[in-house]
Structures are given as C-alpha cells and as structure tokens.
Write a protein that holds these residues in place. Structure first.
Motif, PDB file in Angstrom:
ATOM      1  N   LYS A 191      36.402 -28.181  50.441  1.00  0.00           N
ATOM      2  CA  LYS A 191      36.153 -26.819  50.593  1.00  0.00           C
ATOM      3  C   LYS A 191      37.061 -26.125  49.470  1.00  0.00           C
ATOM      4  CE  LYS A 191      36.584 -22.431  53.298  1.00  0.00           C
ATOM      5  NZ  LYS A 191      36.678 -21.918  54.786  1.00  0.00           N
ATOM      6  N   GLU A 192      36.504 -25.473  48.287  1.00  0.00           N
ATOM      7  CA  GLU A 192      37.400 -24.912  47.397  1.00  0.00           C
ATOM      8  C   GLU A 192      38.218 -24.055  47.869  1.00  0.00           C
ATOM      9  OE1 GLU A 192      37.458 -25.988  44.320  1.00  0.00           O
ATOM     10  OE2 GLU A 192      35.807 -27.302  44.114  1.00  0.00           O
ATOM     11  N   ILE A 193      39.517 -24.004  47.375  1.00  0.00           N
ATOM     12  CA  ILE A 193      40.505 -23.023  47.803  1.00  0.00           C
ATOM     13  C   ILE A 193      41.071 -22.509  46.362  1.00  0.00           C
ATOM     14  CG2 ILE A 193      42.948 -22.703  48.364  1.00  0.00           C
ATOM     15  CD1 ILE A 193      41.030 -23.357  50.536  1.00  0.00           C
ATOM     16  N   LYS A 194      41.178 -21.180  46.163  1.00  0.00           N
ATOM     17  CA  LYS A 194      41.767 -20.212  44.910  1.00  0.00           C
ATOM     18  C   LYS A 194      42.628 -20.761  44.449  1.00  0.00           C
ATOM     19  CE  LYS A 194      42.435 -15.486  43.860  1.00  0.00           C
ATOM     20  NZ  LYS A 194      42.572 -14.210  43.951  1.00  0.00           N
ATOM     21  N   PRO A 195      42.768 -21.175  43.093  1.00  0.00           N
ATOM     22  CA  PRO A 195      43.713 -21.595  42.316  1.00  0.00           C
ATOM     23  C   PRO A 195      44.757 -20.793  41.851  1.00  0.00           C
ATOM     24  CG  PRO A 195      41.946 -21.617  41.056  1.00  0.00           C
ATOM     25  CD  PRO A 195      41.565 -20.874  42.321  1.00  0.00           C
ATOM     26  N   ASP A 196      45.373 -19.969  42.798  1.00  0.00           N
ATOM     27  CA  ASP A 196      46.280 -18.892  42.356  1.00  0.00           C
ATOM     28  C   ASP A 196      47.900 -19.097  42.698  1.00  0.00           C
ATOM     29  OD1 ASP A 196      46.300 -19.175  45.239  1.00  0.00           O
ATOM     30  OD2 ASP A 196      46.015 -16.740  45.508  1.00  0.00           O
ATOM     31  N   GLY A 197      48.134 -20.246  42.715  1.00  0.00           N
ATOM     32  CA  GLY A 197      49.600 -20.699  42.909  1.00  0.00           C
ATOM     33  C   GLY A 197      49.806 -21.010  44.629  1.00  0.00           C
ATOM     34  N   HIS A 198      49.180 -20.317  45.431  1.00  0.00           N
ATOM     35  CA  HIS A 198      49.228 -20.508  46.843  1.00  0.00           C
ATOM     36  C   HIS A 198      48.248 -21.552  47.443  1.00  0.00           C
ATOM     37  CE1 HIS A 198      51.609 -16.851  46.898  1.00  0.00           C
ATOM     38  NE2 HIS A 198      50.659 -16.109  46.329  1.00  0.00           N
ATOM     39  N   CYS A 199      47.625 -22.409  46.726  1.00  0.00           N
ATOM     40  CA  CYS A 199      46.583 -23.064  47.094  1.00  0.00           C
ATOM     41  C   CYS A 199      46.810 -24.060  48.244  1.00  0.00           C
ATOM     42  CB  CYS A 199      45.903 -24.063  45.934  1.00  0.00           C
ATOM     43  SG  CYS A 199      47.082 -25.069  45.013  1.00  0.00           S
ATOM     44  N   ASP A 231      47.889  -1.572  35.768  1.00  0.00           N
ATOM     45  CA  ASP A 231      47.296  -1.713  34.803  1.00  0.00           C
ATOM     46  C   ASP A 231      47.645  -3.167  33.987  1.00  0.00           C
ATOM     47  OD1 ASP A 231      45.497   0.257  35.045  1.00  0.00           O
ATOM     48  OD2 ASP A 231      46.480   1.468  33.554  1.00  0.00           O
ATOM     49  N   ARG A 232      48.923  -3.366  34.247  1.00  0.00           N
ATOM     50  CA  ARG A 232      49.439  -4.338  33.476  1.00  0.00           C
ATOM     51  C   ARG A 232      49.332  -5.648  34.510  1.00  0.00           C
ATOM     52  NH1 ARG A 232      54.044  -2.352  32.928  1.00  0.00           N
ATOM     53  NH2 ARG A 232      55.266  -3.096  34.828  1.00  0.00           N
ATOM     54  N   ARG A 233      49.296  -5.869  35.554  1.00  0.00           N
ATOM     55  CA  ARG A 233      49.051  -6.602  36.608  1.00  0.00           C
ATOM     56  C   ARG A 233      47.635  -7.101  36.518  1.00  0.00           C
ATOM     57  NH1 ARG A 233      51.529  -8.501  41.226  1.00  0.00           N
ATOM     58  NH2 ARG A 233      50.444 -10.444  41.826  1.00  0.00           N
ATOM     59  N   ALA A 234      46.819  -6.115  36.282  1.00  0.00           N
ATOM     60  CA  ALA A 234      45.254  -6.355  36.256  1.00  0.00           C
ATOM     61  C   ALA A 234      44.898  -7.188  34.830  1.00  0.00           C
ATOM     62  CB  ALA A 234      44.375  -5.027  36.285  1.00  0.00           C
ATOM     63  N   GLN A 235      45.693  -6.735  33.860  1.00  0.00           N
ATOM     64  CA  GLN A 235      45.575  -7.475  32.656  1.00  0.00           C
ATOM     65  C   GLN A 235      46.132  -8.746  32.795  1.00  0.00           C
ATOM     66  OE1 GLN A 235      47.546  -5.481  29.283  1.00  0.00           O
ATOM     67  NE2 GLN A 235      46.935  -7.065  27.811  1.00  0.00           N
ATOM     68  N   GLN A 236      47.124  -9.102  33.417  1.00  0.00           N
ATOM     69  CA  GLN A 236      47.840 -10.420  33.633  1.00  0.00           C
ATOM     70  C   GLN A 236      46.940 -11.498  34.402  1.00  0.00           C
ATOM     71  OE1 GLN A 236      51.425  -9.480  35.447  1.00  0.00           O
ATOM     72  NE2 GLN A 236      52.556  -9.159  33.406  1.00  0.00           N
ATOM     73  N   ASP A 237      46.226 -10.689  35.353  1.00  0.00           N
ATOM     74  CA  ASP A 237      45.227 -11.414  36.296  1.00  0.00           C
ATOM     75  C   ASP A 237      44.263 -12.020  35.440  1.00  0.00           C
ATOM     76  OD1 ASP A 237      46.811 -11.436  38.512  1.00  0.00           O
ATOM     77  OD2 ASP A 237      45.830  -9.631  39.216  1.00  0.00           O
ATOM     78  N   ALA A 238      43.596 -11.026  34.572  1.00  0.00           N
ATOM     79  CA  ALA A 238      42.505 -11.201  33.841  1.00  0.00           C
ATOM     80  C   ALA A 238      42.650 -12.472  32.856  1.00  0.00           C
ATOM     81  CB  ALA A 238      41.971 -10.142  32.872  1.00  0.00           C
ATOM     82  N   GLU A 239      44.039 -12.330  32.223  1.00  0.00           N
ATOM     83  CA  GLU A 239      44.362 -13.534  31.360  1.00  0.00           C
ATOM     84  C   GLU A 239      44.611 -14.732  31.965  1.00  0.00           C
ATOM     85  OE1 GLU A 239      48.021 -11.798  29.638  1.00  0.00           O
ATOM     86  OE2 GLU A 239      47.028 -10.427  27.903  1.00  0.00           O
ATOM     87  N   ARG A 240      45.164 -14.789  33.236  1.00  0.00           N
ATOM     88  CA  ARG A 240      45.106 -16.039  33.979  1.00  0.00           C
ATOM     89  C   ARG A 240      43.775 -16.741  34.152  1.00  0.00           C
ATOM     90  NH1 ARG A 240      48.594 -19.069  37.093  1.00  0.00           N
ATOM     91  NH2 ARG A 240      47.373 -20.138  38.990  1.00  0.00           N
ATOM     92  N   GLU A 241      42.596 -15.721  34.657  1.00  0.00           N
ATOM     93  CA  GLU A 241      41.438 -16.556  35.019  1.00  0.00           C
ATOM     94  C   GLU A 241      40.931 -16.770  33.829  1.00  0.00           C
ATOM     95  OE1 GLU A 241      39.845 -16.531  37.800  1.00  0.00           O
ATOM     96  OE2 GLU A 241      41.777 -15.815  38.770  1.00  0.00           O
ATOM     97  N   GLN A 242      40.977 -16.014  32.745  1.00  0.00           N
ATOM     98  CA  GLN A 242      40.648 -16.655  31.330  1.00  0.00           C
ATOM     99  C   GLN A 242      41.043 -17.965  30.732  1.00  0.00           C
ATOM    100  OE1 GLN A 242      37.879 -15.173  29.189  1.00  0.00           O
ATOM    101  NE2 GLN A 242      38.038 -17.159  28.273  1.00  0.00           N
ATOM    102  N   ARG A 243      42.540 -18.066  31.104  1.00  0.00           N
ATOM    103  CA  ARG A 243      43.045 -19.261  30.895  1.00  0.00           C
ATOM    104  C   ARG A 243      42.656 -20.466  31.608  1.00  0.00           C
ATOM    105  NH1 ARG A 243      47.789 -16.430  31.018  1.00  0.00           N
ATOM    106  NH2 ARG A 243      48.582 -17.628  32.916  1.00  0.00           N
ATOM    107  N   ILE A 244      42.330 -20.225  33.048  1.00  0.00           N
ATOM    108  CA  ILE A 244      41.708 -21.251  33.797  1.00  0.00           C
ATOM    109  C   ILE A 244      40.499 -21.565  33.417  1.00  0.00           C
ATOM    110  CG2 ILE A 244      40.819 -21.506  36.190  1.00  0.00           C
ATOM    111  CD1 ILE A 244      43.026 -20.083  37.042  1.00  0.00           C
ATOM    112  N   GLN A 245      39.484 -20.672  32.947  1.00  0.00           N
ATOM    113  CA  GLN A 245      38.291 -20.904  32.555  1.00  0.00           C
ATOM    114  C   GLN A 245      38.231 -21.750  31.421  1.00  0.00           C
ATOM    115  OE1 GLN A 245      35.832 -17.167  31.964  1.00  0.00           O
ATOM    116  NE2 GLN A 245      36.212 -16.582  34.169  1.00  0.00           N
TER     117      GLN A 245
END
Length: 232
Positions: A100-108, A57-71
């Motif tokens: 070709k767009e690559i996901k911006p997750d730190g591993h890009c 749950d905490r990881r999902a919340q962190q991912d959601a917060e990161r996606e929101q910051r990106i937006q």
C-alpha cells in the motif's frame, strides 16, 4: 479683448467679478491638480501582500519543487525501482501480502505504522504526528539503548526534537523505539535483505497483530522509503 475673455469665462461658468472669477479659477486649478496627483498615487501604489500569504506562497512553491524533484528522480530510477518492486513482490506473494503506497513526504515510516494500526480498529490508534512524539519520548527515556547509534556529534535532545517536530525521515532506531513503546511485533520486508524483526516478545497468539512494513531503497532518489503491507 476683455469682452472676448469675459464671454469665454462665462461659457465655463465664471461669470461675475474678476476677484470671484480668479478665486474660482484658482479652485479649478487646484481641483484638477489634486485629481491628477490622487490618480497617479492610486495607480502607483501596489497592493500590499500579508506576511501570511507570502509564507503560504513560498511553502506552496517549495512543495511544488519537491514534487517535481521526486518526479525527476523517479524518471531516472525507473529501472532500479522496477527490479526492486519485482523482487519484493515475489517475496510477498506467497505470504498473501501486497504494497500500500505511502506518501513520500518524510513522514512515510510513521504514516505506514499509522496505516497498520488502522487495520485493527480495536487496537489503540495514533496519528503519524503522535507516533513521532511517542518515538522521541521513548528514546529520551532510554538513552543508553540509542545514544551509541545516534552518533557522537549529535546531542540526544536535538535528535529527539528533530523526530517530533520536523519531517525528518525515520529509520530502524525509530522503529525500535515504536516497537517497544507500542509493544508491537514489527516485520520489515525488503528486496535486498532478509526480513527484519523487532519486538518479537510482544507477539501473542494473534491477540496483538504484528505490524508489517516494506523498506525501499530505490523507490525515490531523495531517501529511504517505507510502505504499509496489507492483505492481497
């Protein structure tokens, strides 16, 4: 009075001697009390949540917060991003290349190289996780080529461990390591700089296709970004 009490007890099923009735009453009181306590305990006790679920749950919340910051960052940087995209597109169009767009997750960076390798299935294939380990391994084996650029306040082993075991963003040092470890000629296109080439000595008459990436400074406000370049 006693007769009236006897009749009332009889209606509740307590007919018999006074001792027997007293025992039954005592049992009834205890039963009622027990039910009440058990019910209250059942209502009061919250369901237990496992540590694994809490972590997920905490990881999902962190991912959601990161996606929101990106937006949020994208909304603020639309103009700079658009200018960068237009300039880069003008450079790529004559070469028959597109993004070709690559996901911006730190591993890009590693995902972009992985995507480039997949364009040529006959060549050795590596996942982005494996590419991280390859880059870290090459840097460990050739410290003299990288230590001067890492910074005096960072230990080489700490730097390599971060590459292979975290989502730390990669840059030119990691690309240099991958170029030599994979023996690949790498091009990096960007809007603001001239084309950067690495490992030009590995270019061999089309038998060893080059890796083509694009570097973006304004794609996301959270850091540098790399995309894969494919035929238009």
């Amino acid at each position: 009075m006693k007769e009236r009490q006897a009749r009332e007890l009889a209606t509740l099923g307590f007919a018999g001697s006074e001792d027997t009735n007293a025992g039954r009453l005592d049992g009834l009181v205890r039963a009622i009390a027990g039910v009440g306590v058990s019910s209250a305990a059942a209502v009061a006790a919250p369901p237990r949540i496992s540590k694994g679920k809490k972590w997920r749950d905490r990881r999902a919340q962190q991912d959601a917060e990161r996606e929101q910051r990106i937006q949020d960052e994208q909304a603020l940087l639309v103009s700079d991003r658009k200018v960068e995209e237009d300039v880069l597109a003008a450079k790529l169009q004559p070469l028959g290349l597109s993004l070709k767009e690559i996901k911006p997750d730190g591993h890009c960076l590693y995902r972009a190289v992985e995507d480039q390798l997949q364009l040529h299935p006959s060549a050795p294939q590596y996942s982005f996780q494996e590419l991280r380990k390859i880059a870290a391994g090459y840097i460990r084996e050739h410290p003299e080529d990288f230590v001067p650029f890492i910074g005096g306040d960072v230990e080489l082993e700490d730097y390599c461990r971060e590459i292979e075991s975290t989502a730390a963003w990669g840059g030119q040092l990691e690309l240099e390591a991958l170029s030599h470890a994979l023996q690949k000629h790498i091009f990096v296109f960007s809007a603001e700089m001239a084309i950067v080439e690495m490992g030009s000595g590995f270019q061999r008459d089309g038998t060893n296709p080059s890796i083509k990436l694009s570097y973006h400074k304004h794609a996301f406000g959270l850091g540098e970004h790399y995309n894969s370049l494919v035929p238009a």
